[in-house]
Every structure is written in C-alpha cells, then in structure tokens.
Design a protein around this motif. Sequence first.
Motif, short mmCIF file in Angstrom:
data_model
loop_
_atom_site.label_atom_id
_atom_site.label_comp_id
_atom_site.label_asym_id
_atom_site.label_seq_id
_atom_site.Cartn_x
_atom_site.Cartn_y
_atom_site.Cartn_z
N ASP A 57 -7.90 -2.24 0.87
CA ASP A 57 -7.37 -0.88 0.99
C ASP A 57 -7.44 -0.44 2.45
O ASP A 57 -7.55 0.72 2.76
CB ASP A 57 -8.20 0.05 0.10
CG ASP A 57 -7.60 1.43 -0.03
OD1 ASP A 57 -6.38 1.56 0.12
OD2 ASP A 57 -8.35 2.39 -0.27
N GLU B 71 -0.67 10.65 -6.01
CA GLU B 71 -1.92 9.90 -6.21
C GLU B 71 -1.97 9.24 -7.58
O GLU B 71 -2.40 8.09 -7.70
CB GLU B 71 -3.13 10.83 -6.03
CG GLU B 71 -3.32 11.34 -4.63
CD GLU B 71 -3.83 10.30 -3.66
OE1 GLU B 71 -4.45 9.32 -4.10
OE2 GLU B 71 -3.59 10.47 -2.46
N GLU C 225 3.75 2.45 2.69
CA GLU C 225 5.14 2.53 2.21
C GLU C 225 5.74 3.90 2.52
O GLU C 225 6.89 4.00 2.95
CB GLU C 225 5.20 2.25 0.71
CG GLU C 225 4.91 0.81 0.34
CD GLU C 225 5.93 -0.15 0.90
OE1 GLU C 225 7.14 0.03 0.65
OE2 GLU C 225 5.52 -1.09 1.60
N ILE D 232 1.96 11.48 -1.00
CA ILE D 232 2.16 10.48 -2.04
C ILE D 232 1.64 11.04 -3.35
O ILE D 232 0.78 11.91 -3.37
CB ILE D 232 1.44 9.13 -1.72
CG1 ILE D 232 -0.07 9.34 -1.62
CG2 ILE D 232 1.97 8.49 -0.47
CD1 ILE D 232 -0.84 8.05 -1.62
N HIS E 146 0.84 -1.20 0.00
CA HIS E 146 0.00 0.00 0.00
C HIS E 146 0.88 1.25 0.00
O HIS E 146 1.78 1.38 0.82
CB HIS E 146 -0.91 -0.02 1.22
CG HIS E 146 -2.07 0.90 1.12
ND1 HIS E 146 -1.94 2.25 1.22
CD2 HIS E 146 -3.38 0.66 0.88
CE1 HIS E 146 -3.11 2.82 1.07
NE2 HIS E 146 -4.01 1.86 0.87
N PRO E 147 0.63 2.22 -0.91
CA PRO E 147 1.50 3.39 -1.03
C PRO E 147 1.54 4.27 0.22
O PRO E 147 2.59 4.83 0.53
CB PRO E 147 0.93 4.16 -2.22
CG PRO E 147 -0.44 3.63 -2.43
CD PRO E 147 -0.45 2.23 -1.91
N ASP F 150 0.36 2.38 -10.26
CA ASP F 150 1.02 1.22 -9.66
C ASP F 150 -0.01 0.16 -9.26
O ASP F 150 0.22 -1.03 -9.46
CB ASP F 150 1.84 1.62 -8.44
CG ASP F 150 3.07 2.43 -8.80
OD1 ASP F 150 3.44 2.48 -9.99
OD2 ASP F 150 3.66 3.03 -7.88
N GLN G 141 0.53 8.33 -9.53
CA GLN G 141 1.49 7.22 -9.58
C GLN G 141 1.00 6.03 -8.76
O GLN G 141 1.14 4.88 -9.17
CB GLN G 141 2.87 7.67 -9.08
CG GLN G 141 3.94 6.62 -9.19
CD GLN G 141 4.21 6.20 -10.63
OE1 GLN G 141 4.32 7.04 -11.50
NE2 GLN G 141 4.29 4.91 -10.87
N ALA G 142 0.40 6.31 -7.60
CA ALA G 142 -0.14 5.24 -6.75
C ALA G 142 -1.25 4.50 -7.49
O ALA G 142 -1.31 3.27 -7.45
CB ALA G 142 -0.66 5.82 -5.44
N ARG G 143 -2.10 5.23 -8.18
CA ARG G 143 -3.20 4.59 -8.94
C ARG G 143 -2.63 3.75 -10.08
O ARG G 143 -3.09 2.64 -10.31
CB ARG G 143 -4.15 5.66 -9.48
CG ARG G 143 -5.30 5.08 -10.25
CD ARG G 143 -6.59 5.81 -9.91
NE ARG G 143 -7.74 5.26 -10.55
CZ ARG G 143 -8.44 4.24 -10.08
NH1 ARG G 143 -8.08 3.67 -8.97
NH2 ARG G 143 -9.50 3.80 -10.70
#
Length: 131
Positions: A109, A78, A58, A76, A54-55, A84, A80-82
């Motif tokens: 989540d 957002e 992390e 974070i 989970h970003p 990934d 890039q997290a999506r």
Amino acid sequence: MAKHLARIHGTEEDKVNCPFYFKIGACRHADRCSRIHHRPAFSPTILIKHIYRHPIREAELKAASEGKSTGDHVDIDEAQAREDFLVFFEDFFEELSKFGRLEALHVCDNLGDHMIGHVYAKFSDEEEAAD
C-alpha cells in the motif's frame, strides 16, 4: 575483517550491497543503484511487481490526464476502493493457490513508484514458488 563484513551485510553501513533490496526485494533506484542487488536463487517467496492498481494513484493519473491539479488530496470512494481491493485479493489468492499452499500474501500500500502495487506471495515450499 570477515566478521566485520558479515555484521554489516545488508545494513546502511554496507557500501557494496543495497540494504533496501536486501530487505524488501525492491529499490527506488532500480538499475541505476550504485549498490549490488542480490537476487536469491531459491526462495519460498515471490514478488510480482506493480500488479495491483492502487486507487489513489489511479485517481491521480486520471486527474493528470484531464489536466486537473490534485495537490495533496484526491477524491476516491473509500468503500468502492476497499471492495475492489478485496475482490483483487481473493482472486489473486485463488489463482496463486493453484501452484501450492500459500502461507502469506501481501499487497503493498506504498505509493512510492518503486513499490506501488507489488504483491509478495510466500508459499510453504520453494518448489511451489518456482512453478
């Protein structure tokens, strides 16, 4: 008595069986739980624990290792997290599909330590899940 026990099985009233484990296959108390965790012998659904990174968690771990306090907020990316997550989901779905037809794939989540990164995969048949 039997009707009463059948009615309360897997609920908060049940003092023997863990209602959390009964519902989701995970309990925040793990092996320290005072209640029984019944693991099904057969199921079309499998649980793969803590596989998704989970970003937010992390970012918290990275900040902690650098000696920074995160408070209630971590930064974070957002987008890039999506991206990934979508790559992870697609790869995982593709790999699990090699064992059989998937009906559902759920990635938790939830940031609770007992559930973070869990993936539930439901196959169309119990035998496919057993492979």
